[in-house]
Design a protein around this motif. Structure first.
Motif: not given
Length: 783
Positions: A616-626, A666-675
């Motif tokens: 999940t964190l890897a997807l948020y950090l753009r470390l995995l292809p989506s 932390f919400g959708p990948f396109e609109n991350l939670d500011p926290g």
């Protein structure tokens, strides 16, 4: 105009067309006037050859037309029907016309099967036949493998009425064409090879298999000596070896040994394939084959290929609906590797007969056998299945489902007390039955109901890994229905237990708990097989591991309740006066097994949870292809992945919104939670602590499984494979801890839009970079 037409018709009817194209009347007078070519298109074609076809390059036009199409747009000519498309297949196309011959080619092959052969050529033909035999074992049809042999074709067609007629010729043999020793050796080898094919087909068709997907059993109207006993072929092989050993037969010793080794291998192989081998002598048949393989491999270079001995023209004689196809060429090293694997797998399968009659040991053996790498060939799996479903195995003194139930749930329980089956029901059927008789009747009813799903589960374990995953989906549904039925039986059991006043001696919902635990184990294996076979894409790992974690957590809860009940029963037996040591010992063995299952479920749940958080964190950090998926929605994709489990009761699949809240905190990948950036940039926050805690829990749980040992896990028959599987899970925990530390270090102090400077490499299936195929742990490295 009508009169002119009639006159023309009459004159044409009164004329006779000569071979040169001139006409003559019925009275014999000829005329130079030639008829109009309107009614004679074939004659006209003879005198006026068709013009040569003209070719036009349409590549540029085709590419320009394709560029104007949108993705997903379908182009279809409504007037080009299926009939016209079939009619467009040209006759005299060698790919579609089985009777097409190249210029100068004959329909029949002119190879002489009675021509003398050199020893080197016989070795070459034998090795080539072995290659085609192994290609057939891997799934190719006989028409493209063994039935392309001129020698085998002569033995099988025309069909011999007696075994003596199975020769490389039909009818009488002239004295000057007497068979030499080499042809007799080759004939004996080919006859034994044909009988091997007969045994293989009989074994595979006797078990569950999928035609042309696993194996091709078509014999194309050829009879493979089905009614001829095996002893006849063994005598032919012995006679051939005696002919080679004859001192009057002059041959190089190296070639003699090479030929004898191949005949000796075929003799042992044919004996091992025999359908009537007794179960208590199986270990005497397969081990000798291994000793005959090495000489074949070391003497392969002595052989000389004979390409003319194999021909695709033989396919025209077969009862096949397809045109001739190319011969399947399998290299000798690959064929020898497949043969060695086949022998090793069958030798391993014979160990099944040495296992104690314990269904849990059988289950562990079947799972380990299906996990072998490379995967066992169809014959090897059918061979094991024939041992598993042999009447000697199935007709055990105790029903396998009942034995399984006794081990996990009901050791020393009044529910399965043998005295329950010794009581007689009242003579008056209107009178209520005593509680203990009710126990016996209810257990018998449930065991009869569970018999079919139990055998279906074993049947699925005997398939290859891909089909095992698919079949588990159907088996799980059957066990889900069984769980519903078990709930009704449990209610009757509790009513009878209340009449006896022994409710505290029986766990609440005993049969439902056992069924539910088995069903959840199958769901876990099905999900793990999805990772093992790369069914899921990297951006789906977080969701699937989260689902796996929730399933394992539920199984852990069920097993925890079982452990508590068994420990209570154990203390009660020890505290009784006098202590019931025998019953306490039975319960203690069950406690060991359930604790092993509990630790395994705890480890799977914790490791899956840690992997879910990591990806999940890897997807948020753009470390995995989506990848972009314009033709689907997340809701539909979620429903597709969870489709096999949507109907399970109790519900195992969360609603889509709740599931997204779990895997995307932390919400959708396109609109991350500011926290989010504040949470990942500080190593001490809860995000990283939860992952480390899950990894630590998984390591401790798998270490406990290892400490309890294979005996507690009921996997003593496959202890090496079991230990390797547990060690792979432990190594995956360590690798995940390293990966988490790498990403946490790179994310320290990171802000939105910053590059981490690291990448996550996802090891693919079969690359050897996974410690366990079902646990896909990404490796973190620098960009």
């Amino acid at each position: 105009m009508a009169e002119n037409h009639a006159a023309a018709s009459g004159s044409a009817a009164d004329a006779i067309i000569n071979l040169d194209g001139s006409t003559s009347s019925k009275d014999g007078t000829s005329s130079d006037t030639r008829p109009l070519p309107v009614g004679l298109p074939l004659r006209q074609a003879l005198h006026h050859p068709a013009p040569q076809p003209k070719y036009h390059d349409i590549t540029e036009k085709f590419e320009r037309a394709c560029s104007a199409l949108n993705v997903g747009q379908l182009v279809k000519d409504e007037y080009f029907t299926l009939f016209e498309s079939i009619g467009a297949l040209e006759i005299m196309d060698p790919k579609m016309d089985s009777g097409f011959l190249q210029p100068g080619e004959t329909l029949e092959d002119d190879y002489d099967t009675l021509a003398p052969l050199l020893p080197e050529e016989v070795i070459g033909i034998m090795d080539q036949l072995l290659c085609y035999e192994m290609a057939w074992h891997t799934g190719y049809p006989l028409s493209q493998t063994l039935f392309t042999s001129m020698y085998i074709d002569k033995l099988l067609w025309p069909e011999p009425h007696t075994f003596e007629q199975a020769q490389f010729y039909r009818g009488g043999l002239p004295e000057e064409r007497k068979l030499d020793v080499m042809l007799e050796v080759l004939r004996a080898y080919c006859l034994a090879l044909i009988k091997c094919c007969d045994f293989v087909i009989a074994k595979i068709t006797g078990r569950d298999y999928f035609e042309e997907e696993d194996f091709c059993t078509h014999t194309y109207n050829r009879v493979l000596f089905v009614n001829t006993p095996m002893d006849v072929f063994l005598r032919e092989l012995d006679a051939a070896m005696e002919g080679l050993e004859d001192i009057e037969f002059s041959i190089d010793q190296a070639l003699r040994k090479a030929l004898v080794s191949r005949l000796n291998f075929r003799k042992h192989f044919l004996t091992a394939l025999d359908l009537d081998c007794p179960l208590d002598h199986l270990e005497k048949y397969w081990p000798p084959i291994s000793s005959t393989l090495t000489p074949i491999n070391t003497t392969h270079q002595l052989g000389k290929p004979v390409p003319g001995a194999f021909s695709t023209k033989l396919q025209r004689r077969l009862a096949s609906t397809v045109p001739p196809r190319p011969i399947v060429e399998l290299s000798f090293p690959d064929a020898f590797s497949n043969l060695k694997q086949l022998c090793l797998d069958c030798s391993e399968a014979t160990r099944f007969t040495t296992l104690p009659p314990d269904p849990l040991e059988y289950q562990s053996f079947l799972w380990a056998y299906a996990s072998r790498s490379p995967p066992p060939l169809p014959y090897s799996r059918s061979y094991l299945a024939s041992l598993l479903f042999h009447p000697t195995t199935l007709n055990a003194s105790t029903s396998f489902p009942l034995s399984d139930l006794h081990t996990i749930l009901l050791p020393a329980s009044p529910l399965i007390d043998p005295t329950n089956w010794t009581l007689s029901p009242p003579l008056n059927p209107m009178l209520p039955k005593p509680p203990r008789i009710q126990f016996a009747l209810l257990i018998d009813e449930f065991i009869d109901r569970v018999g079919a799903p139990y055998l279906e589960f074993w049947t699925a374990l005997g398939q290859n890994r891909c089909r095992l995953r698919r079949m588990l989906g159907h088996v799980i549904l059957a066990w889900d229905q069984l769980q519903s039925d078990a709930g009704l039986v449990d209610e009757d059991i509790h009513r009878a237990a209340s009449e006896l006043g022994i409710r505290d001696e029986i766990i609440e919902f005993p049969l439902s708990s056992w069924t539910y635990a088995k069903k959840l184990w199958m769901v876990e294996k099905m999900v793990l097989l999805g990772f093992e076979q790369d069914i899921y894409l990297p951006d789906e790992y977080a969701a699937q591991y989260s689902f796996l974690s929730s399933i394992s957590a539920r199984r852990r809860t069920v097993l925890s309740n079982l452990t508590t009940h068994l420990e209570t029963r154990h203390r009660a037996f020890l505290a009784s006066a006098p202590p019931d040591l025998q019953s306490a010992h039975e319960v203690e063995e069950s406690i060991q097994h359930v604790q092993s299952l509990l630790a395994d479920a705890t480890g799977i749940s914790a490791l899956a949870d840690a992997l879910s958080r990591f990806y999940t964190l890897a997807l948020y950090l753009r470390l995995l292809p989506s990848p972009t998926r314009p033709f689907s929605t997340e809701t539909l994709r979620y429903e597709l992945r969870m489709k096999p489990f949507l109907t399970l009761q109790p519900p195992e699949v969360l609603p889509f919104d709740e599931f997204m809240a779990v895997v995307r905190p932390f919400g959708p990948f396109e609109n991350l939670d500011p926290g989010f950036w504040d949470a990942v940039s500080r190593p001490e926050v809860r995000v990283w602590g939860e992952m480390e805690k899950s990894v630590k829990t998984a390591k401790e749980a798998f270490a406990k499984v290892k400490r309890l040992g294979a005996k507690a896990a009921r996997a003593e028959g496959v202890e090496k494979h079991w230990a390797k599987e547990v060690q792979g899970a432990l190594a995956s925990c360590v690798a995940l801890g390293v990966a988490v530390a790498g990403v946490r270090s790179a994310a320290k102090g990171v802000k939105k839009g910053d590059e981490l400077g690291v990448r996550v490499e996802v090891p693919v299936m079969g690359s050897g970079k996974r410690y366990a195929e079902g646990w896909v742990v990404g490796r973190v490295g620098k960009k």
